[in-house]
Scaffold this motif. Structure first.
Motif, PDB file in Angstrom:
ATOM      1  N   PHE A 117       5.823   1.532  -5.167  1.00 36.30           N
ATOM      2  CA  PHE A 117       6.282   1.572  -3.786  1.00 36.30           C
ATOM      3  C   PHE A 117       5.863   2.864  -3.095  1.00 36.30           C
ATOM      4  CE2 PHE A 117       9.472  -1.522  -5.440  1.00 36.30           C
ATOM      5  CZ  PHE A 117       9.038  -2.577  -4.680  1.00 36.30           C
ATOM      6  N   ALA A 118       5.860   3.972  -3.822  1.00 31.45           N
ATOM      7  CA  ALA A 118       5.406   5.239  -3.239  1.00 31.45           C
ATOM      8  C   ALA A 118       3.925   5.168  -2.893  1.00 31.45           C
ATOM      9  CB  ALA A 118       5.678   6.380  -4.213  1.00 31.45           C
ATOM     10  N   ASP A 119       3.118   4.601  -3.777  1.00 27.21           N
ATOM     11  CA  ASP A 119       1.694   4.444  -3.484  1.00 27.21           C
ATOM     12  C   ASP A 119       1.478   3.516  -2.300  1.00 27.21           C
ATOM     13  OD1 ASP A 119       0.939   6.135  -5.483  1.00 27.21           O
ATOM     14  OD2 ASP A 119       0.461   4.550  -6.928  1.00 27.21           O
ATOM     15  N   ALA A 120       2.280   2.476  -2.216  1.00 24.59           N
ATOM     16  CA  ALA A 120       2.152   1.546  -1.090  1.00 24.59           C
ATOM     17  C   ALA A 120       2.431   2.260   0.227  1.00 24.59           C
ATOM     18  CB  ALA A 120       3.098   0.363  -1.270  1.00 24.59           C
ATOM     19  N   LYS A 121       3.410   3.137   0.234  1.00 21.14           N
ATOM     20  CA  LYS A 121       3.734   3.852   1.460  1.00 21.14           C
ATOM     21  C   LYS A 121       2.675   4.884   1.804  1.00 21.14           C
ATOM     22  CE  LYS A 121       7.956   5.278   2.153  1.00 21.14           C
ATOM     23  NZ  LYS A 121       9.272   5.870   1.898  1.00 21.14           N
ATOM     24  N   GLU A 122       2.212   5.620   0.814  1.00 15.20           N
ATOM     25  CA  GLU A 122       1.292   6.723   1.087  1.00 15.20           C
ATOM     26  C   GLU A 122      -0.157   6.287   1.226  1.00 15.20           C
ATOM     27  OE1 GLU A 122       1.990   9.976   1.660  1.00 15.20           O
ATOM     28  OE2 GLU A 122       4.069   9.313   1.702  1.00 15.20           O
ATOM     29  N   LYS A 123      -0.618   5.406   0.355  1.00 14.27           N
ATOM     30  CA  LYS A 123      -2.036   5.077   0.301  1.00 14.27           C
ATOM     31  C   LYS A 123      -2.410   3.787   1.023  1.00 14.27           C
ATOM     32  CE  LYS A 123      -2.545   7.270  -4.195  1.00 14.27           C
ATOM     33  NZ  LYS A 123      -2.803   7.014  -5.609  1.00 14.27           N
ATOM     34  N   HIS A 124      -1.442   2.931   1.288  1.00 14.75           N
ATOM     35  CA  HIS A 124      -1.761   1.617   1.846  1.00 14.75           C
ATOM     36  C   HIS A 124      -1.032   1.333   3.161  1.00 14.75           C
ATOM     37  CE1 HIS A 124      -3.994   0.503  -1.743  1.00 14.75           C
ATOM     38  NE2 HIS A 124      -3.036   1.085  -2.431  1.00 14.75           N
ATOM     39  N   ALA A 125      -0.619   2.381   3.846  1.00 17.49           N
ATOM     40  CA  ALA A 125      -0.045   2.281   5.202  1.00 17.49           C
ATOM     41  C   ALA A 125       1.141   1.334   5.286  1.00 17.49           C
ATOM     42  CB  ALA A 125      -1.127   1.874   6.204  1.00 17.49           C
ATOM     43  N   MET A 126       2.026   1.393   4.304  1.00 15.56           N
ATOM     44  CA  MET A 126       3.189   0.512   4.356  1.00 15.56           C
ATOM     45  C   MET A 126       4.469   1.255   4.745  1.00 15.56           C
ATOM     46  SD  MET A 126       2.642  -2.271   1.377  1.00 15.56           S
ATOM     47  CE  MET A 126       4.071  -3.168   1.897  1.00 15.56           C
ATOM     48  N   ARG A 127       4.308   2.419   5.317  1.00 13.92           N
ATOM     49  CA  ARG A 127       5.484   3.137   5.803  1.00 13.92           C
ATOM     50  C   ARG A 127       6.050   2.438   7.040  1.00 13.92           C
ATOM     51  NH1 ARG A 127       7.407   8.033   4.467  1.00 13.92           N
ATOM     52  NH2 ARG A 127       5.558   8.495   3.264  1.00 13.92           N
ATOM     53  N   TYR A 128       5.161   1.934   7.873  1.00 15.35           N
ATOM     54  CA  TYR A 128       5.561   1.214   9.078  1.00 15.35           C
ATOM     55  C   TYR A 128       4.783  -0.088   9.140  1.00 15.35           C
ATOM     56  CZ  TYR A 128       7.026   5.927  10.286  1.00 15.35           C
ATOM     57  OH  TYR A 128       7.597   7.163  10.263  1.00 15.35           O
ATOM     58  N   THR A 129       5.288  -1.022   9.900  1.00 12.96           N
ATOM     59  CA  THR A 129       4.581  -2.285  10.080  1.00 12.96           C
ATOM     60  C   THR A 129       4.258  -2.480  11.551  1.00 12.96           C
ATOM     61  OG1 THR A 129       4.646  -4.658   9.778  1.00 12.96           O
ATOM     62  CG2 THR A 129       6.731  -3.608  10.248  1.00 12.96           C
ATOM     63  N   GLN A 130       3.151  -3.132  11.823  1.00 14.00           N
ATOM     64  CA  GLN A 130       2.790  -3.419  13.207  1.00 14.00           C
ATOM     65  C   GLN A 130       3.087  -4.871  13.573  1.00 14.00           C
ATOM     66  OE1 GLN A 130       0.703  -2.160  10.914  1.00 14.00           O
ATOM     67  NE2 GLN A 130      -1.197  -3.320  10.827  1.00 14.00           N
ATOM     68  N   TYR A 131       3.761  -5.583  12.685  1.00 18.24           N
ATOM     69  CA  TYR A 131       4.082  -6.993  12.924  1.00 18.24           C
ATOM     70  C   TYR A 131       5.556  -7.159  13.216  1.00 18.24           C
ATOM     71  CZ  TYR A 131      -0.517  -7.795  10.992  1.00 18.24           C
ATOM     72  OH  TYR A 131      -1.853  -7.772  10.771  1.00 18.24           O
ATOM     73  N   ARG A 132       5.881  -8.258  13.852  1.00 20.10           N
ATOM     74  CA  ARG A 132       7.277  -8.586  14.144  1.00 20.10           C
ATOM     75  C   ARG A 132       7.582  -9.951  13.562  1.00 20.10           C
ATOM     76  NH1 ARG A 132       8.672  -7.179  20.216  1.00 20.10           N
ATOM     77  NH2 ARG A 132      10.703  -6.775  19.320  1.00 20.10           N
ATOM     78  N   GLY A 133       8.767 -10.099  13.071  1.00 24.33           N
ATOM     79  CA  GLY A 133       9.189 -11.379  12.516  1.00 24.33           C
ATOM     80  C   GLY A 133       9.054 -11.390  11.003  1.00 24.33           C
ATOM     81  N   LEU A 134       9.960 -12.083  10.371  1.00 27.28           N
ATOM     82  CA  LEU A 134      10.004 -12.119   8.913  1.00 27.28           C
ATOM     83  C   LEU A 134       8.759 -12.756   8.317  1.00 27.28           C
ATOM     84  CD1 LEU A 134      11.670 -11.575   6.373  1.00 27.28           C
ATOM     85  CD2 LEU A 134      12.705 -13.824   6.678  1.00 27.28           C
ATOM     86  N   ALA A 135       8.267 -13.816   8.898  1.00 25.61           N
ATOM     87  CA  ALA A 135       7.108 -14.525   8.338  1.00 25.61           C
ATOM     88  C   ALA A 135       5.857 -13.659   8.385  1.00 25.61           C
ATOM     89  CB  ALA A 135       6.873 -15.830   9.098  1.00 25.61           C
ATOM     90  N   GLN A 136       5.604 -13.007   9.509  1.00 26.31           N
ATOM     91  CA  GLN A 136       4.409 -12.179   9.620  1.00 26.31           C
ATOM     92  C   GLN A 136       4.478 -10.952   8.713  1.00 26.31           C
ATOM     93  OE1 GLN A 136       4.075 -11.437  13.836  1.00 26.31           O
ATOM     94  NE2 GLN A 136       2.557 -13.060  14.053  1.00 26.31           N
ATOM     95  N   VAL A 137       5.638 -10.308   8.659  1.00 24.34           N
ATOM     96  CA  VAL A 137       5.779  -9.131   7.808  1.00 24.34           C
ATOM     97  C   VAL A 137       5.676  -9.534   6.343  1.00 24.34           C
ATOM     98  CG1 VAL A 137       7.356  -7.291   7.112  1.00 24.34           C
ATOM     99  CG2 VAL A 137       7.083  -7.831   9.520  1.00 24.34           C
ATOM    100  N   SER A 138       6.250 -10.670   5.970  1.00 25.27           N
ATOM    101  CA  SER A 138       6.160 -11.131   4.580  1.00 25.27           C
ATOM    102  C   SER A 138       4.715 -11.407   4.187  1.00 25.27           C
ATOM    103  CB  SER A 138       6.984 -12.401   4.390  1.00 25.27           C
ATOM    104  OG  SER A 138       8.339 -12.135   4.579  1.00 25.27           O
ATOM    105  N   ASN A 139       3.971 -12.050   5.052  1.00 24.24           N
ATOM    106  CA  ASN A 139       2.558 -12.309   4.758  1.00 24.24           C
ATOM    107  C   ASN A 139       1.767 -11.014   4.639  1.00 24.24           C
ATOM    108  OD1 ASN A 139       2.903 -15.065   4.692  1.00 24.24           O
ATOM    109  ND2 ASN A 139       2.411 -15.323   6.860  1.00 24.24           N
TER     110      ASN A 139
END
Length: 137
Positions: free
Chosen positions: A73-95
């Motif tokens: 999870f730390a690598d996902a946040k730091e290396k793969h831009a998963m600290r924030y999301t640019q999508y809205r809605g559960l389906a889009q964020v889940s995908n």
């Protein structure tokens, strides 16, 4: 009696038994002399998980969590831009999250395969260097 929509099974006492009970005031204050108890249908599994959680084997396993799961999870946040999301809605964020973790797993698989294929080659290369000059050992 029944299971409600939230997954709780309802148990009700028999009012004919409770009406003459001398300790009824300790159980219920209802006028119809009925005590209702709710228990979730998964409560047995929760109790089982709580029992397992305190075993020595699980405690050793839990100590490794910070090295394995939390690291992912730390690598996902730091290396793969998963600290924030640019999508809205559960389906889009889940995908989006599934796609990111699939990419991370493919990257990990590629690294494992690269090391597995490269390991014999490096041994051959190092063996040739060692046979030429034993000072490298």
């Amino acid at each position: 009696r029944t299971t409600n929509r939230d997954g709780y099974r309802e148990y009700r006492s028999d009012p004919r038994i409770c009406v003459n009970c001398p300790t009824r005031h300790l159980c219920t204050h209802s006028k119809d002399c009925v005590k209702t108890v709710q228990r979730h249908i998964w409560k047995d599994y929760e109790d089982l998980a709580d029992d397992v959680r305190y075993t020595p084997k699980y405690q050793r396993l839990y100590k490794r969590r910070k090295e394995t799961i939390e690291r992912v999870f730390a690598d996902a946040k730091e290396k793969h831009a998963m600290r924030y999301t640019q999508y809205r809605g559960l389906a889009q964020v889940s995908n989006w999250v599934k796609l990111k973790f699939a990419a991370m797993n493919l990257k990990k698989l590629a690294c494992w395969l690269w090391k597995e294929k490269l390991a014999p080659f490096t041994l051959i290369l190092l063996w040739q260097l060692y046979t030429r000059n034993p000072a490298y050992a």
